[in-house]
Write an enzyme that holds these catalytic residues in place. Structure first.
Site, short mmCIF file in Angstrom:
data_model
loop_
_atom_site.label_atom_id
_atom_site.label_comp_id
_atom_site.label_asym_id
_atom_site.label_seq_id
_atom_site.Cartn_x
_atom_site.Cartn_y
_atom_site.Cartn_z
N HIS A 297 -2.56 7.43 8.72
CA HIS A 297 -4.02 7.33 8.73
C HIS A 297 -4.63 8.49 9.52
O HIS A 297 -5.61 9.11 9.10
CB HIS A 297 -4.48 6.03 9.41
N ARG B 93 0.06 8.24 -0.93
CA ARG B 93 1.42 8.50 -0.45
C ARG B 93 2.34 8.78 -1.62
O ARG B 93 2.87 9.87 -1.77
CB ARG B 93 1.92 7.31 0.37
N SER C 91 1.07 0.31 7.48
CA SER C 91 0.79 -0.61 8.60
C SER C 91 1.73 -1.80 8.54
O SER C 91 2.18 -2.30 9.59
CB SER C 91 -0.66 -1.11 8.52
N LYS D 75 -6.59 -11.39 3.20
CA LYS D 75 -5.43 -11.55 4.09
C LYS D 75 -5.92 -11.55 5.53
O LYS D 75 -6.85 -10.82 5.87
CB LYS D 75 -4.42 -10.42 3.86
O1 PNS Z 1 -6.02 -0.33 3.97
P1 PNS Z 1 -6.24 -1.13 2.72
O2 PNS Z 1 -5.98 -2.60 2.97
O3 PNS Z 1 -5.46 -0.60 1.55
O4 PNS Z 1 -7.79 -0.96 2.36
C1 PNS Z 1 -8.35 -1.59 1.25
C2 PNS Z 1 -9.88 -1.43 1.22
C3 PNS Z 1 -10.49 -1.92 2.52
C4 PNS Z 1 -10.23 0.01 1.02
C5 PNS Z 1 -10.36 -2.29 0.02
O5 PNS Z 1 -9.80 -3.56 0.11
C6 PNS Z 1 -11.87 -2.42 -0.03
O6 PNS Z 1 -12.57 -1.48 -0.34
N1 PNS Z 1 -12.37 -3.64 0.29
C7 PNS Z 1 -13.78 -3.93 0.28
C8 PNS Z 1 -14.15 -4.88 -0.85
C9 PNS Z 1 -14.39 -4.11 -2.12
O7 PNS Z 1 -15.24 -3.26 -2.20
N2 PNS Z 1 -13.59 -4.46 -3.14
C10 PNS Z 1 -13.66 -3.82 -4.42
C11 PNS Z 1 -12.88 -2.51 -4.40
S1 PNS Z 1 -12.74 -1.97 -6.02
#
Ligand code: PNS
Length: 163
Positions: A18, A91, A129, A42
């Site tokens: 990150h 990645r 993570s 989660k």
């Molecule tokens: O680190 P992560 O868990 O891969 O991050 C995921 C994240 C936070 C980028 C994604 O879950 C997100 O954007 N969540 C917000 C809800 C949302 O907008 N969902 C629709 C995405 S298409």
């Protein structure tokens, strides 16, 4: 023109992968907002306060980086902040399908929004993570995976959560 980008994620907890994306984005953009997801399906291991504090300490010295929490849709948060660019780290090929889906969905929700991908550093290709949480909670060495300045706090916290 002032170019701002949002780097969203769970950051549960922040890893060196990150930090590498944040560092590189901070050179490409005038400002980087690291947006930490507050409500997630989660349950995170680290609280929102812990995740934001670890990030704040990890980015010390990068003056154009802000750490913020967000709830709800990312596309709506970007609109609310007046930002039309998202940066994500890629990645491996395995990340691609999910990230591609999210990029398209976000653009459908907010057509002004562009998603930019930064390829992971070779050393961070395997990092996540969840891997840090698993190794740390079993007493393994995570010093190659997390920023040195927050290493002890992450170890301590994972040790406690595994008791
Ligand atoms: O680190 P992560 O868990 O891969 O991050 C995921 C994240 C936070 C980028 C994604 O879950 C997100 O954007 N969540 C917000 C809800 C949302 O907008 N969902 C629709 C995405 S298409």
């Amino acid at each position: 023109m002032n170019r701002t980008v949002i780097y969203p994620g769970s950051f549960d907890p922040v890893t060196l992968g990150h930090l590498e994306v944040i560092r590189r984005a901070s050179k490409l953009f005038d400002k980087v907002i690291v947006a930490v997801l507050i409500n997630s399906a989660k349950t995170p291991t680290f609280s929102i306060e812990e995740r934001m504090q670890l990030l704040t300490d990890a980015v010390a010295g990068l003056d154009n980086v802000e750490i913020a929490g967000f709830e709800g849709l990312l596309a709506a948060y970007c609109r609310q902040r007046g930002v039309n660019a998202i940066v994500k780290g890629l990645r491996a090929v395995s990340d691609f399908e999910y990230e591609f889906q999210m990029a398209i969905a976000n653009k459908k929700l907010n057509p002004e929004l562009e998603t930019i991908f930064i390829t992971a550093d070779a050393d961070a290709m395997y990092l996540s993570s969840s891997m840090v949480r698993e190794i740390g909670s079993m007493g393994g060495d995570i010093s190659n995976f997390v920023p040195a300045c927050v290493h002890d706090r992450i170890v301590e916290r994972l040790r406690k959560s595994s008791l």
